[in-house]
Design an enzyme around this catalytic site. Structure first.
Site, PDB file in Angstrom:
ATOM      1  N   LYS A  65     -21.694  -7.295   8.202  1.00 44.55           N
ATOM      2  CA  LYS A  65     -21.516  -8.559   7.626  1.00 44.55           C
ATOM      3  C   LYS A  65     -22.549  -9.532   7.391  1.00 44.55           C
ATOM      4  O   LYS A  65     -22.820 -10.211   6.579  1.00 44.55           O
ATOM      5  CB  LYS A  65     -20.393  -9.293   8.357  1.00 44.55           C
ATOM      6  CG  LYS A  65     -19.161  -8.514   8.272  1.00 44.55           C
ATOM      7  CD  LYS A  65     -17.999  -9.331   8.851  1.00 44.55           C
ATOM      8  CE  LYS A  65     -16.580  -8.636   8.898  1.00 44.55           C
ATOM      9  NZ  LYS A  65     -15.536  -9.274   9.273  1.00 44.55           N
ATOM     10  N   ASP A 102     -12.389 -14.378   5.700  1.00 41.72           N
ATOM     11  CA  ASP A 102     -11.929 -14.128   7.023  1.00 41.72           C
ATOM     12  C   ASP A 102     -11.220 -15.473   7.479  1.00 41.72           C
ATOM     13  O   ASP A 102     -10.221 -15.442   8.053  1.00 41.72           O
ATOM     14  CB  ASP A 102     -13.069 -13.548   8.376  1.00 41.72           C
ATOM     15  CG  ASP A 102     -13.141 -12.241   8.159  1.00 41.72           C
ATOM     16  OD1 ASP A 102     -12.285 -11.305   7.793  1.00 41.72           O
ATOM     17  OD2 ASP A 102     -14.202 -11.704   8.718  1.00 41.72           O
TER      18      ASP A 102
HETATM   19  P1  NAP Z   1     -18.447  -9.805  18.019  1.00 43.21           P
HETATM   20  O1  NAP Z   1     -19.054 -10.424  17.010  1.00 43.21           O
HETATM   21  O2  NAP Z   1     -19.085  -8.502  18.455  1.00 43.21           O
HETATM   22  O3  NAP Z   1     -17.723 -10.693  19.431  1.00 43.21           O
HETATM   23  C1  NAP Z   1     -17.138 -10.099  20.409  1.00 43.21           C
HETATM   24  C2  NAP Z   1     -16.732 -11.423  21.141  1.00 43.21           C
HETATM   25  O4  NAP Z   1     -15.887 -11.020  22.029  1.00 43.21           O
HETATM   26  C3  NAP Z   1     -17.848 -12.241  21.893  1.00 43.21           C
HETATM   27  O5  NAP Z   1     -17.324 -13.602  21.942  1.00 43.21           O
HETATM   28  C4  NAP Z   1     -17.983 -11.503  23.215  1.00 43.21           C
HETATM   29  O6  NAP Z   1     -18.673 -12.353  24.222  1.00 43.21           O
HETATM   30  C5  NAP Z   1     -16.528 -11.246  23.505  1.00 43.21           C
HETATM   31  N1  NAP Z   1     -16.237 -10.284  24.560  1.00 43.21           N
HETATM   32  C6  NAP Z   1     -16.517  -8.978  24.188  1.00 43.21           C
HETATM   33  N2  NAP Z   1     -16.034  -8.034  25.573  1.00 43.21           N
HETATM   34  C7  NAP Z   1     -15.696  -9.239  26.397  1.00 43.21           C
HETATM   35  C8  NAP Z   1     -15.419  -9.261  27.751  1.00 43.21           C
HETATM   36  N3  NAP Z   1     -15.513  -8.136  28.364  1.00 43.21           N
HETATM   37  N4  NAP Z   1     -15.342 -10.370  28.350  1.00 43.21           N
HETATM   38  C9  NAP Z   1     -15.217 -11.536  27.515  1.00 43.21           C
HETATM   39  N5  NAP Z   1     -15.693 -11.688  26.574  1.00 43.21           N
HETATM   40  C10 NAP Z   1     -15.866 -10.407  25.812  1.00 43.21           C
HETATM   41  O7  NAP Z   1     -17.123  -9.236  17.376  1.00 43.21           O
HETATM   42  P2  NAP Z   1     -16.434 -10.101  16.216  1.00 43.21           P
HETATM   43  O8  NAP Z   1     -16.481  -9.272  14.888  1.00 43.21           O
HETATM   44  O9  NAP Z   1     -16.276 -11.412  16.465  1.00 43.21           O
HETATM   45  O10 NAP Z   1     -14.700  -9.523  16.466  1.00 43.21           O
HETATM   46  C11 NAP Z   1     -14.096  -9.762  17.595  1.00 43.21           C
HETATM   47  C12 NAP Z   1     -12.772  -9.272  17.761  1.00 43.21           C
HETATM   48  O11 NAP Z   1     -11.833  -9.530  16.871  1.00 43.21           O
HETATM   49  C13 NAP Z   1     -12.759  -7.431  17.475  1.00 43.21           C
HETATM   50  O12 NAP Z   1     -11.766  -6.949  18.053  1.00 43.21           O
HETATM   51  C14 NAP Z   1     -12.462  -7.516  16.039  1.00 43.21           C
HETATM   52  O13 NAP Z   1     -11.683  -6.129  15.711  1.00 43.21           O
HETATM   53  C15 NAP Z   1     -11.377  -8.549  15.742  1.00 43.21           C
HETATM   54  N6  NAP Z   1     -11.173  -8.964  14.356  1.00 43.21           N
HETATM   55  C16 NAP Z   1     -10.079  -9.117  13.700  1.00 43.21           C
HETATM   56  C17 NAP Z   1      -9.988  -9.350  12.452  1.00 43.21           C
HETATM   57  C18 NAP Z   1      -8.776  -9.534  11.819  1.00 43.21           C
HETATM   58  O14 NAP Z   1      -8.672  -9.605  10.524  1.00 43.21           O
HETATM   59  N7  NAP Z   1      -7.631  -9.645  12.661  1.00 43.21           N
HETATM   60  C19 NAP Z   1     -11.111  -9.816  11.648  1.00 43.21           C
HETATM   61  C20 NAP Z   1     -12.346  -9.642  12.432  1.00 43.21           C
HETATM   62  C21 NAP Z   1     -12.279  -9.461  13.631  1.00 43.21           C
HETATM   63  P3  NAP Z   1     -20.165 -12.198  24.399  1.00 43.21           P
HETATM   64  O15 NAP Z   1     -20.542 -13.373  23.249  1.00 43.21           O
HETATM   65  O16 NAP Z   1     -20.270 -12.840  25.764  1.00 43.21           O
HETATM   66  O17 NAP Z   1     -20.436 -10.885  24.184  1.00 43.21           O
END
Ligand code: NAP
Length: 278
Positions: A65, A102
């Protein structure tokens, strides 16, 4: 025949082909929507060739992205605020327009689930957990809808502080020490971390201090009812699942490529829910 795609790495897990394939059939449109798996090093080459291959545009998913944002010729203001694109439109002159839907998808699902007025619950205070790409998009969506106070909490506190720069007057980074006190006056709590996904831990937040009219949203949709949502439901709070965001974010892209604004219906939702449970 109009052609669109979704590009990611990996891509097999993506439900976007199911969503767009459903709409193509539903509206009797002669078109195609295909998954493309491309490694980061090959993304620029793929994007360069899209116009020549006759694509009208497509979606971009993890991990491309941010790179696709940099590679787009023109971007929407929303995409620039988020710093990432998930929807590309190939213009007649072959240039690539990058947008981020999004944010729209998230707020459209809040509108659908909570109805009007969610923006002003508890004077419009929201708490967002997470500071990744999804959290950034959601925060921009909430700002566009006028929320006056958005608090961000993240495991890596520096990333939460980075998000404050989007709008320092309305966004504040918080840590665990003030959380309970802030939750007591919060109308909307959002999990935008990957916690709650199958195989990951869950977001351990005490929901008892939230006001009785607060809502809890999760953007994780596998499982559809995360532990967080189950606990919110048990407390009698309004809950918003993550699937609606996925369905609603797909609407503007389909309309741009295939010329028909599609509806997010119960049938479509049911199709994806069935696929998620396989
Ligand atoms: P990302 O950029 O990799 O960010 C992940 C986030 O989760 C960061 O804030 C990270 O914290 C936190 N995190 C991961 N493991 C953790 C843990 N063990 N304890 C505490 N915090 C943790 O991912 P993203 O693209 O933002 O996506 C996040 C989630 O949203 C994913 O599950 C994705 O599938 C979902 N999503 C859903 C949609 C939808 O349409 N429903 C759209 C987009 C994304 P740190 O910064 O500390 O690493």
């Amino acid at each position: 025949m109009k052609k669109a795609f979704v590009v990611g790495h990996p891509i097999a897990h993506s439900r976007s082909p199911l969503i767009h394939g459903y709409w193509l059939r539903r509206y009797g449109i002669e078109g195609s929507y295909e998954p493309i798996d491309v490694a980061p090093d090959d993304l620029a080459g793929l994007l360069k060739g899209l116009a020549a291959e006759g694509f009208a545009g497509g979606n971009v998913t993890i991990p491309h992205k941010e790179a696709a944002f940099r590679l787009s010729d023109v971007t929407s203001e929303r995409a620039r605020r988020i710093g990432a694109v998930n929807t590309l439109v190939i213009r007649p002159d072959g240039t690539i327009f990058g947008d981020n839907t999004d944010a729209l998808g998230f707020v459209a699902h809040l509108d659908e689930t909570l109805r009007s007025g969610w923006e002003t619950r508890c004077e419009g205070q929201a708490v967002v957990f997470g500071a990744g790409g999804a959290a950034r998009a959601i925060i921009v969506g909430l700002l566009e809808r006028g929320l006056p106070r958005i608090l961000v909490s993240n495991r890596t506190s520096g990333r939460a502080r980075d998000l404050v720069a989007i709008d320092p007057d309305r966004i504040t980074a918080i840590d665990g020490s003030s959380l309970d006190q802030e939750l007591a006056r919060t109308g909307l709590l959002i999990n935008a971390t990957s916690l709650g996904m199958k195989g990951h831990g869950s977001l351990e937040i005490d929901l008892d201090t939230l006001p009785a009219d607060a809502a809890v949203a999760d953007i994780v949709y596998v499982p559809l009812e995360t532990t967080l949502l189950a606990r919110a439901h048990e407390r009698g709070l309004a809950v918003v699942d993550g699937l609606g965001m996925l369905l609603h974010q797909a609407v503007p892209g389909f309309e741009a490529w295939f010329g028909h604004r599609p509806s997010v219906t119960a049938d479509l939702r049911e199709l994806i829910v069935r696929d998620l449970s396989v």
